[in-house]
Design a protein around this motif. Structure first.
Motif, PDB file in Angstrom:
ATOM      1  N   ALA A  32      33.745  36.826  53.610  1.00  0.00           N
ATOM      2  CA  ALA A  32      34.088  35.457  53.290  1.00  0.00           C
ATOM      3  C   ALA A  32      33.375  34.973  51.989  1.00  0.00           C
ATOM      4  CB  ALA A  32      33.945  34.539  54.391  1.00  0.00           C
ATOM      5  N   ALA A  33      32.060  35.615  51.838  1.00  0.00           N
ATOM      6  CA  ALA A  33      31.392  34.758  50.515  1.00  0.00           C
ATOM      7  C   ALA A  33      32.070  35.331  49.376  1.00  0.00           C
ATOM      8  CB  ALA A  33      29.831  35.590  50.797  1.00  0.00           C
ATOM      9  N   PHE A  34      32.585  36.775  49.326  1.00  0.00           N
ATOM     10  CA  PHE A  34      32.946  37.282  48.245  1.00  0.00           C
ATOM     11  C   PHE A  34      34.603  36.761  48.023  1.00  0.00           C
ATOM     12  CE2 PHE A  34      29.709  40.222  48.353  1.00  0.00           C
ATOM     13  CZ  PHE A  34      29.746  40.883  47.139  1.00  0.00           C
ATOM     14  N   ALA A  35      35.184  36.152  49.008  1.00  0.00           N
ATOM     15  CA  ALA A  35      36.529  35.885  48.887  1.00  0.00           C
ATOM     16  C   ALA A  35      36.564  34.642  48.487  1.00  0.00           C
ATOM     17  CB  ALA A  35      37.246  35.911  50.281  1.00  0.00           C
ATOM     18  N   THR A  36      35.343  33.638  48.388  1.00  0.00           N
ATOM     19  CA  THR A  36      35.646  32.169  48.142  1.00  0.00           C
ATOM     20  C   THR A  36      34.838  31.677  47.174  1.00  0.00           C
ATOM     21  OG1 THR A  36      35.527  29.888  49.048  1.00  0.00           O
ATOM     22  CG2 THR A  36      33.713  31.287  49.853  1.00  0.00           C
ATOM     23  N   ALA A  37      35.131  30.891  46.137  1.00  0.00           N
ATOM     24  CA  ALA A  37      34.325  30.196  45.053  1.00  0.00           C
ATOM     25  C   ALA A  37      33.629  29.061  45.683  1.00  0.00           C
ATOM     26  CB  ALA A  37      35.241  29.987  43.990  1.00  0.00           C
ATOM     27  N   ASP A  38      34.043  28.351  47.063  1.00  0.00           N
ATOM     28  CA  ASP A  38      33.451  27.287  47.499  1.00  0.00           C
ATOM     29  C   ASP A  38      32.658  27.505  48.559  1.00  0.00           C
ATOM     30  OD1 ASP A  38      32.779  24.797  48.522  1.00  0.00           O
ATOM     31  OD2 ASP A  38      35.098  24.031  48.059  1.00  0.00           O
ATOM     32  N   PRO A  39      31.372  27.410  48.698  1.00  0.00           N
ATOM     33  CA  PRO A  39      30.470  27.680  49.895  1.00  0.00           C
ATOM     34  C   PRO A  39      30.986  26.902  51.229  1.00  0.00           C
ATOM     35  CG  PRO A  39      29.070  27.423  48.195  1.00  0.00           C
ATOM     36  CD  PRO A  39      30.343  27.147  47.692  1.00  0.00           C
ATOM     37  N   ARG A  40      31.740  25.997  51.193  1.00  0.00           N
ATOM     38  CA  ARG A  40      32.124  24.994  52.127  1.00  0.00           C
ATOM     39  C   ARG A  40      33.221  25.700  52.871  1.00  0.00           C
ATOM     40  NH1 ARG A  40      33.483  19.521  49.200  1.00  0.00           N
ATOM     41  NH2 ARG A  40      34.169  21.099  47.753  1.00  0.00           N
ATOM     42  N   HIS A  41      34.059  26.699  52.227  1.00  0.00           N
ATOM     43  CA  HIS A  41      34.981  27.498  53.031  1.00  0.00           C
ATOM     44  C   HIS A  41      34.465  28.242  54.029  1.00  0.00           C
ATOM     45  CE1 HIS A  41      38.007  27.092  49.145  1.00  0.00           C
ATOM     46  NE2 HIS A  41      37.793  25.985  50.083  1.00  0.00           N
ATOM     47  N   LEU A  42      33.249  28.560  53.819  1.00  0.00           N
ATOM     48  CA  LEU A  42      32.444  29.385  54.923  1.00  0.00           C
ATOM     49  C   LEU A  42      32.462  28.690  56.464  1.00  0.00           C
ATOM     50  CD1 LEU A  42      29.448  31.034  52.920  1.00  0.00           C
ATOM     51  CD2 LEU A  42      31.524  31.971  53.580  1.00  0.00           C
ATOM     52  N   PHE A  43      32.774  27.425  56.405  1.00  0.00           N
ATOM     53  CA  PHE A  43      32.617  26.777  57.783  1.00  0.00           C
ATOM     54  C   PHE A  43      33.877  26.231  58.178  1.00  0.00           C
ATOM     55  CE2 PHE A  43      28.659  26.199  55.105  1.00  0.00           C
ATOM     56  CZ  PHE A  43      27.785  26.628  56.235  1.00  0.00           C
ATOM     57  N   SER A  44      34.973  26.708  57.274  1.00  0.00           N
ATOM     58  CA  SER A  44      36.208  26.438  57.875  1.00  0.00           C
ATOM     59  C   SER A  44      36.515  27.302  59.239  1.00  0.00           C
ATOM     60  CB  SER A  44      37.454  26.904  56.990  1.00  0.00           C
ATOM     61  OG  SER A  44      37.435  28.251  56.797  1.00  0.00           O
ATOM     62  N   GLY A  45      37.516  26.582  59.783  1.00  0.00           N
ATOM     63  CA  GLY A  45      37.912  27.144  61.319  1.00  0.00           C
ATOM     64  C   GLY A  45      38.171  28.673  61.390  1.00  0.00           C
ATOM     65  N   PRO A  46      39.066  29.234  60.438  1.00  0.00           N
ATOM     66  CA  PRO A  46      39.476  30.266  60.637  1.00  0.00           C
ATOM     67  C   PRO A  46      38.401  31.450  60.450  1.00  0.00           C
ATOM     68  CG  PRO A  46      41.163  29.225  59.446  1.00  0.00           C
ATOM     69  CD  PRO A  46      40.229  28.229  59.635  1.00  0.00           C
ATOM     70  N   VAL A  47      37.476  31.136  59.328  1.00  0.00           N
ATOM     71  CA  VAL A  47      36.324  31.890  59.033  1.00  0.00           C
ATOM     72  C   VAL A  47      35.357  31.767  60.179  1.00  0.00           C
ATOM     73  CG1 VAL A  47      34.680  32.219  57.286  1.00  0.00           C
ATOM     74  CG2 VAL A  47      36.782  31.634  56.444  1.00  0.00           C
ATOM     75  N   LEU A 163      35.008  42.765  56.029  1.00  0.00           N
ATOM     76  CA  LEU A 163      36.554  42.412  55.817  1.00  0.00           C
ATOM     77  C   LEU A 163      37.408  41.552  56.375  1.00  0.00           C
ATOM     78  CD1 LEU A 163      37.767  45.905  54.123  1.00  0.00           C
ATOM     79  CD2 LEU A 163      37.092  44.123  52.892  1.00  0.00           C
ATOM     80  N   ALA A 164      37.163  41.323  57.634  1.00  0.00           N
ATOM     81  CA  ALA A 164      37.646  40.340  58.629  1.00  0.00           C
ATOM     82  C   ALA A 164      37.468  39.051  58.149  1.00  0.00           C
ATOM     83  CB  ALA A 164      37.170  40.535  60.044  1.00  0.00           C
ATOM     84  N   SER A 165      36.313  38.763  57.537  1.00  0.00           N
ATOM     85  CA  SER A 165      36.152  37.168  57.114  1.00  0.00           C
ATOM     86  C   SER A 165      36.605  36.771  55.781  1.00  0.00           C
ATOM     87  CB  SER A 165      34.594  36.997  57.233  1.00  0.00           C
ATOM     88  OG  SER A 165      33.889  37.671  56.275  1.00  0.00           O
ATOM     89  N   TYR A 166      36.773  38.238  55.140  1.00  0.00           N
ATOM     90  CA  TYR A 166      37.288  38.228  53.622  1.00  0.00           C
ATOM     91  C   TYR A 166      38.796  37.758  53.940  1.00  0.00           C
ATOM     92  CZ  TYR A 166      38.994  39.696  49.055  1.00  0.00           C
ATOM     93  OH  TYR A 166      39.547  39.594  47.760  1.00  0.00           O
ATOM     94  N   PHE A 167      39.522  38.395  54.810  1.00  0.00           N
ATOM     95  CA  PHE A 167      41.055  37.997  54.925  1.00  0.00           C
ATOM     96  C   PHE A 167      41.187  36.602  55.819  1.00  0.00           C
ATOM     97  CE2 PHE A 167      41.241  42.985  54.600  1.00  0.00           C
ATOM     98  CZ  PHE A 167      41.981  42.902  53.365  1.00  0.00           C
ATOM     99  N   ALA A 168      40.150  36.200  56.113  1.00  0.00           N
ATOM    100  CA  ALA A 168      40.337  34.949  56.590  1.00  0.00           C
ATOM    101  C   ALA A 168      40.353  33.809  55.720  1.00  0.00           C
ATOM    102  CB  ALA A 168      39.296  34.503  57.629  1.00  0.00           C
TER     103      ALA A 168
END
Length: 298
Positions: A32-47, A163-168
């Motif tokens: 998830a860290a590699f997939a997003t440019a916004d750290p807030r996305h790490l706390f989204s429900g799907p992630v 990779l699971a969190s990447y694809f989230a």
């Protein structure tokens, strides 16, 4: 205090002694860290749900390994406490825990897939669980098949689950992620091979042909170092591609620093407990650095 003893046994069976849980969290979050440019996305429900599913898959693999390895661990002085905890619970109960954790992980991954309309994360979680089954259980039991064991365990525990969190976050894998993933898989292969060395005497006595038991500790350590160097080079290439040379160097240094723990395997005092004490905190720093780099480099 029976309740405290049982809780400690649960911690042992799942390898939850500090600082390992933080490394597990890093394995689940790096994608998830590699997939997003916004750290807030790490706390989204799907992630968040995907990270929980990944952690449950990792814990299931560890519990499965504990139950499957009771006979070998009973011959290992450094794992006497682990073997004792396994006996107190019983292998059957621990296998049941592993199955329940694996099923819950899959259910959570499916829930995320239905929410997002894509199934890649489910495939990743299922692949990680399949790797643990192949590594631990007969008739395959890759743990006793030389370097095939650490290759599958390393990829299925340290590299692929993230990779699971990447694809989230993203529906498909970016090209620049290919060397990163390849580097992590090879690095995990080398690191897992390295961690097998202290167990080589117990493995030899019980007929489990791990690399350390099959090739001896010195040769296994040399091969492990070559694998780690190759993994670091691939990882560095991927980080350079994505973030530039400075971040590539930082990632390679942080992930490669644990080789300093090789001193824990030198001489007659070689032991798992000594290696864990010296090397595991350094491993954690590397794992956390890998998660931090894509968030700091944006």
């Amino acid at each position: 205090m029976p309740g405290l003893t049982r809780w400690r046994d649960v911690v042992l069976v799942h390898r939850l002694h500090f600082p390992l849980p933080l490394s597990y969290l890093a394995y689940a979050c790096w994608g998830a860290a590699f997939a997003t440019a916004d750290p807030r996305h790490l706390f989204s429900g799907p992630v968040v749900v995907t990270v929980v599913a990944t952690l449950l898959a990792l814990l299931a693999g560890l519990a499965l390994n504990t139950a499957a390895d009771l006979h070998t661990d009973a011959h290992d002085r450094d794992k006497a406490a682990l073997a004792g905890a396994t006996r107190r619970f019983g292998s059957r109960r621990i296998f049941g825990w592993a199955a329940a954790e694996a099923c819950t992980a899959l259910v959570l991954a499916v829930a995320v897939a239905l929410c997002l309309g894509r199934w890649a994360a489910v495939l990743v979680v299922a692949t990680a669980l399949g790797a643990h089954v192949l590594y631990n259980l007969e008739p395959v039991r890759l743990k006793r098949r030389g370097f095939a064991g650490p290759a599958v365990f390393g990829a299925g525990f340290l590299a692929v689950p993230g990779l699971a969190s990447y694809f989230a976050v993203r529906p498909s894998l970016e090209r620049s992620m290919v060397p990163v993933l390849a580097g992590l898989c090879v690095l995990a292969f080398g690191r897992t091979t390295w961690f097998s060395v202290p167990d080589h005497e117990a493995d030899s006595r019980t007929g489990v042909r791990t690399p350390g038991a099959r090739y001896g500790p010195r040769r296994t350590l040399v091969i492990s170092c070559v694998l780690v160097a190759t993994g670091l080079a691939l990882l560095g290439a991927g980080l350079w591609w994505r973030y530039g040379p400075g971040w590539a160097l930082a990632g390679m240094v942080a992930e490669g620093a644990f080789l300093g723990g090789m001193a824990a395997l030198a001489g007659p005092r070689r032991s798992l407990s000594r290696m864990r004490r010296l090397a595991t905190p350094v491993v954690l720093v590397g794992d956390l650095t890998l998660v931090a780099i894509p968030l700091l480099a944006v």
